[in-house]
Design an enzyme around this catalytic site. Structure first.
Site, PDB file in Angstrom:
ATOM      1  N   SER A   1       0.713  -1.368   0.008  1.00  0.00           N
ATOM      2  CA  SER A   1      -0.105  -0.022   0.120  1.00  0.00           C
ATOM      3  C   SER A   1       0.967   1.131   0.035  1.00  0.00           C
ATOM      4  CB  SER A   1      -0.842  -0.050   1.213  1.00  0.00           C
ATOM      5  OG  SER A   1      -0.180   0.337   2.274  1.00  0.00           O
TER       6      SER A   1
ATOM      7  N   LYS B   1       0.497   4.423   6.868  1.00  0.00           N
ATOM      8  CA  LYS B   1      -0.146   5.283   5.913  1.00  0.00           C
ATOM      9  C   LYS B   1       0.526   6.881   6.074  1.00  0.00           C
ATOM     10  CE  LYS B   1      -2.911   2.282   4.421  1.00  0.00           C
ATOM     11  NZ  LYS B   1      -2.093   1.142   4.508  1.00  0.00           N
TER      12      LYS B   1
END
Length: 146
Positions: A67, A104
């Site tokens: 990701s 993230k």
């Protein structure tokens, strides 16, 4: 320090600085044309001091998944996470959301917190008042494996 149960997406390990990691440094490695000085070893550095500023609050995490690949954090890489640093908008952080750790980018937009993947196949995650959420630590470095 107690670490909550980990998800399948990130392994976290406390940093221990029992032994210095001292390596020789080659000064001035050119990324363009080769330099005649490129094979001259200048000094030695303690690698642990270069990448770890706050040993008692630093953890190493092995990334699982893709990701964050668009900013060079790939599956199997090790991230250096400092829990003592304050987060700021647009930083990369390890977050604990709804019983899972994830790495993230944090974006704050009009009082809404978003967790942004750096891979277009993953949608942004909106942190809501119903979310169990903490910013666990700020990513300061990435150790790459080729």
């Amino acid at each position: 320090m107690e670490i909550p149960e980990l998800s399948e997406k990130l392994e976290l390990f406390p940093f221990t600085s029992d032994h210095a990691i001292i390596l020789p440094v080659v000064a001035g490695i050119s990324a363009g044309f080769p330099s005649p000085a490129a094979d001259f070893i200048d000094v030695a550095i303690d690698l642990s001091k270069e990448i770890v500023k706050n040993p008692s609050s630093t953890f190493l995490g092995r990334v699982k998944g893709d990701s964050m690949q668009d900013i060079g954090i790939d599956d199997g890489d090790i991230i250096v996470v400092d829990k003592s640093l304050p987060y700021k908008d647009n930083c990369i952080a390890v977050c604990f959301i709804d019983q899972e750790f994830t790495v993230k980018r944090i974006l704050i937009d009009k009082d809404i917190c978003w967790l942004i993947a750096e891979n277009g196949k993953y949608p942004p995650i909106q942190v809501t008042s119903e979310s169990e959420f903490i910013i666990w630590g700020v990513v300061t470095s990435v150790i790459k494996f080729f």
